[in-house]
Design a protein around this motif. Structure first.
Motif, PDB file in Angstrom:
ATOM      1  N   VAL A   1       0.842  -1.207   0.000  1.00  0.00           N
ATOM      2  CA  VAL A   1       0.000   0.000   0.000  1.00  0.00           C
ATOM      3  C   VAL A   1       0.871   1.248   0.000  1.00  0.00           C
ATOM      4  O   VAL A   1       0.619   2.198  -0.758  1.00  0.00           O
ATOM      5  CB  VAL A   1      -0.979   0.001   1.199  1.00  0.00           C
ATOM      6  CG1 VAL A   1      -1.741   1.316   1.280  1.00  0.00           C
ATOM      7  CG2 VAL A   1      -1.950  -1.165   1.110  1.00  0.00           C
ATOM      8  N   ILE A   2       1.918   1.248   0.809  1.00  0.00           N
ATOM      9  CA  ILE A   2       2.824   2.400   0.856  1.00  0.00           C
ATOM     10  C   ILE A   2       3.530   2.585  -0.483  1.00  0.00           C
ATOM     11  O   ILE A   2       3.665   3.718  -0.978  1.00  0.00           O
ATOM     12  CB  ILE A   2       3.833   2.256   2.007  1.00  0.00           C
ATOM     13  CG1 ILE A   2       3.115   2.290   3.359  1.00  0.00           C
ATOM     14  CG2 ILE A   2       4.924   3.319   1.934  1.00  0.00           C
ATOM     15  CD1 ILE A   2       2.305   3.551   3.629  1.00  0.00           C
ATOM     16  N   GLU A   3       3.967   1.515  -1.098  1.00  0.00           N
ATOM     17  CA  GLU A   3       4.626   1.614  -2.407  1.00  0.00           C
ATOM     18  C   GLU A   3       3.672   2.170  -3.463  1.00  0.00           C
ATOM     19  O   GLU A   3       4.072   2.954  -4.318  1.00  0.00           O
ATOM     20  CB  GLU A   3       5.185   0.261  -2.839  1.00  0.00           C
ATOM     21  CG  GLU A   3       6.397  -0.167  -2.042  1.00  0.00           C
ATOM     22  CD  GLU A   3       7.523   0.859  -2.047  1.00  0.00           C
ATOM     23  OE1 GLU A   3       7.858   1.409  -3.120  1.00  0.00           O
ATOM     24  OE2 GLU A   3       8.075   1.138  -0.963  1.00  0.00           O
ATOM     25  N   GLU A   4       2.401   1.796  -3.383  1.00  0.00           N
ATOM     26  CA  GLU A   4       1.420   2.347  -4.321  1.00  0.00           C
ATOM     27  C   GLU A   4       1.220   3.843  -4.085  1.00  0.00           C
ATOM     28  O   GLU A   4       1.131   4.627  -5.033  1.00  0.00           O
ATOM     29  CB  GLU A   4       0.087   1.606  -4.229  1.00  0.00           C
ATOM     30  CG  GLU A   4      -0.884   2.093  -5.274  1.00  0.00           C
ATOM     31  CD  GLU A   4      -2.180   1.315  -5.312  1.00  0.00           C
ATOM     32  OE1 GLU A   4      -3.103   1.783  -6.008  1.00  0.00           O
ATOM     33  OE2 GLU A   4      -2.275   0.259  -4.667  1.00  0.00           O
ATOM     34  N   ALA A   5       1.159   4.238  -2.808  1.00  0.00           N
ATOM     35  CA  ALA A   5       1.023   5.667  -2.489  1.00  0.00           C
ATOM     36  C   ALA A   5       2.217   6.452  -3.035  1.00  0.00           C
ATOM     37  O   ALA A   5       2.059   7.555  -3.563  1.00  0.00           O
ATOM     38  CB  ALA A   5       0.889   5.865  -0.982  1.00  0.00           C
ATOM     39  N   LYS A   6       3.404   5.876  -2.932  1.00  0.00           N
ATOM     40  CA  LYS A   6       4.598   6.520  -3.489  1.00  0.00           C
ATOM     41  C   LYS A   6       4.502   6.604  -5.014  1.00  0.00           C
ATOM     42  O   LYS A   6       4.822   7.638  -5.605  1.00  0.00           O
ATOM     43  CB  LYS A   6       5.854   5.753  -3.098  1.00  0.00           C
ATOM     44  CG  LYS A   6       6.215   5.891  -1.631  1.00  0.00           C
ATOM     45  CD  LYS A   6       7.439   5.044  -1.292  1.00  0.00           C
ATOM     46  CE  LYS A   6       7.827   5.159   0.170  1.00  0.00           C
ATOM     47  NZ  LYS A   6       8.997   4.322   0.500  1.00  0.00           N
ATOM     48  N   ALA A   7       4.060   5.528  -5.631  1.00  0.00           N
ATOM     49  CA  ALA A   7       3.987   5.468  -7.098  1.00  0.00           C
ATOM     50  C   ALA A   7       3.019   6.501  -7.668  1.00  0.00           C
ATOM     51  O   ALA A   7       3.274   7.052  -8.743  1.00  0.00           O
ATOM     52  CB  ALA A   7       3.584   4.063  -7.550  1.00  0.00           C
TER      53      ALA A   7
END
Length: 101
Positions: A30-36
């Motif tokens: 989820v955090i990686e998606e928010a970063k992306a």
């Protein structure tokens, strides 16, 4: 855009035995998606082994926090989002990944 703090106390995380690795993987996804998508500001967890310190404006300090405040623990994420509705949607995704009821 506004910054939204999404947080939860440690007790909200209900992790079944043997599921800790999956929780970590899901939360990081989820955090990686928010970063992306460019909405991530920062995130972290409160180290519950470090006791709080109450610091006054004059620089004096004492062990403990505000007596009326709940204990500080758990995790948090700050996202830069266009609306409260989007913040609630991201909060639901984070809660699901972290197994928060």
């Amino acid at each position: 855009m506004a910054k939204y703090l999404i947080s939860f106390p440690s007790a909200a995380m209900i992790i079944p035995d043997g599921d800790l690795e999956a929780v970590g993987r899901d939360a990081h996804a989820v955090i990686e998606e928010a970063k992306a998508v460019g909405v991530y500001v920062f995130a972290g967890g409160i180290d519950e082994a470090v006791p709080p310190v109450l610091v006054s404006a004059d620089g004096t300090f004492a062990a403990g926090g505000y007596p009326w405040a709940p204990p500080l623990n758990g995790g948090f994420t700050v996202l830069d989002l266009p609306s409260r509705e989007e913040a609630v949607a991201w909060a639901a995704r984070i809660a699901k990944a972290c197994r928060c009821d």
